[in-house]
Design an enzyme around this catalytic site. Sequence first.
Site, PDB file in Angstrom:
ATOM      1  N   HIS A  66       1.899   1.376  -0.634  1.00  0.00           N
ATOM      2  CA  HIS A  66       1.310   0.901  -1.889  1.00  0.00           C
ATOM      3  C   HIS A  66       1.369  -0.620  -1.880  1.00  0.00           C
ATOM      4  O   HIS A  66       2.437  -1.216  -1.753  1.00  0.00           O
ATOM      5  CB  HIS A  66       2.058   1.449  -3.104  1.00  0.00           C
ATOM      6  CG  HIS A  66       1.466   0.978  -4.401  1.00  0.00           C
ATOM      7  ND1 HIS A  66       0.457   1.654  -5.050  1.00  0.00           N
ATOM      8  CD2 HIS A  66       1.721  -0.122  -5.156  1.00  0.00           C
ATOM      9  CE1 HIS A  66       0.114   1.009  -6.148  1.00  0.00           C
ATOM     10  NE2 HIS A  66       0.866  -0.071  -6.234  1.00  0.00           N
ATOM     11  N   CYS A  67       0.210  -1.258  -2.003  1.00  0.00           N
ATOM     12  CA  CYS A  67       0.117  -2.717  -1.918  1.00  0.00           C
ATOM     13  C   CYS A  67       0.012  -3.297  -3.324  1.00  0.00           C
ATOM     14  O   CYS A  67      -0.970  -3.047  -4.035  1.00  0.00           O
ATOM     15  CB  CYS A  67      -1.098  -3.118  -1.083  1.00  0.00           C
ATOM     16  SG  CYS A  67      -1.278  -4.911  -0.908  1.00  0.00           S
TER      17      CYS A  67
END
Length: 389
Positions: free
Chosen positions: A188-189
């Site tokens: 997850h960025c």
Amino acid sequence: MGYWLILLYLSMLPCFLVVLLCGERDIFQGTFVQKLHNFISGGACDYFQKVVGFCCGERGEQACAKAEDVCCDRPNPILQLFYLLLLGGCYFAILYSSLHYIPGHYVSGLHRYMGPLSGVFGLCLFLAASFADPGVINASTIMRHHNTYPYDNVLYIEKICTTCKIPRPARSKHCSICNRCVARFDHHCGWMNNCIGENNLRFFLAFLGWHVLLCCYGVCVLAAILAGEIKEHRLIQTIRWYIGHPATYHEISGHVLQWLLVYYSTQVLLIIFLGILSLLLAGFFSYHLYLIFVNTTTNETYKWDRRQHWQQMQAQAERERNSVDTPSDPVPQRSRMLVKCQEIFCCKSGPNLPIVVDVNIYNKGIVRNLAEVMFPIAERTTLSSSASD
């Protein structure tokens, strides 16, 4: 003054990066670097929460806990806005300080248009990676992703997602921040405020690669501007005349640097900033490129490391038990360890478990691995189905 600021900047930034990125490595265990890393990554927030709780009571602590939940455990656009601020700030700093030097001795007037177009293209890649579907798995898309990858029975086995209540395909993961299952989950960025998965990994990789080139482009153009100004002011000839004898470039370089810091400190700072940023982005880009070449993900790398660490702990425990076990022990310690390992990673039990091998079955060679990212398997399957219909 500008000279000392640059020296302070150059000395503090590498130290900060080492502490932040490498402070948890084994080499720094028990040292001041590890303690400072723990303080920056979590301790500072804890101390701040305690101070707020002491000053404002329980309501202050609850407000801090809620802010932490919103910023760290829920989707939010904070880092997206910071990226836009950083991109816009660099662009306008270059525009304000250096645009009137274009064209110059070594800089073509074409760069007046190439710079903005390059920035806009980078922004488009950012938007594509941020808002593209990463490969969300739900009741309507489960059939598209279910048979994309086989289960390796080491990291992935057939099971039901306890949150989404749907079968979880191999290489997928339920993101606790987005609260959804994502195919070929990488990570997850926060910068994209989105998961990086099967469908948008190509956009994320293009975003990183382009910004490496964009930073290098900015460094080259600014350096060419400064070189043109040195030539226009005949600085080298002036310094040699001032020294009074044929000076070497080593003797001249200090005087040139001082002159640049006095009259072009903004450009020098921008070159240093963009140069360091390009190195960081190049390292991150190279890491993800390596993951693609071997067909693995950040999530799987973490799982393999955790599995290896667990096996090392089990091997150490086995050696300790062997030193006190009696020969009459009916079940070999290594067999019990292997069964326990399979129970944890394969979620199976029983004496007849198959022996698994730590091999990445998804690695099909660099060319096929790269094609798999550029043209996701699930999309190819969907297009084939549509064409057959």
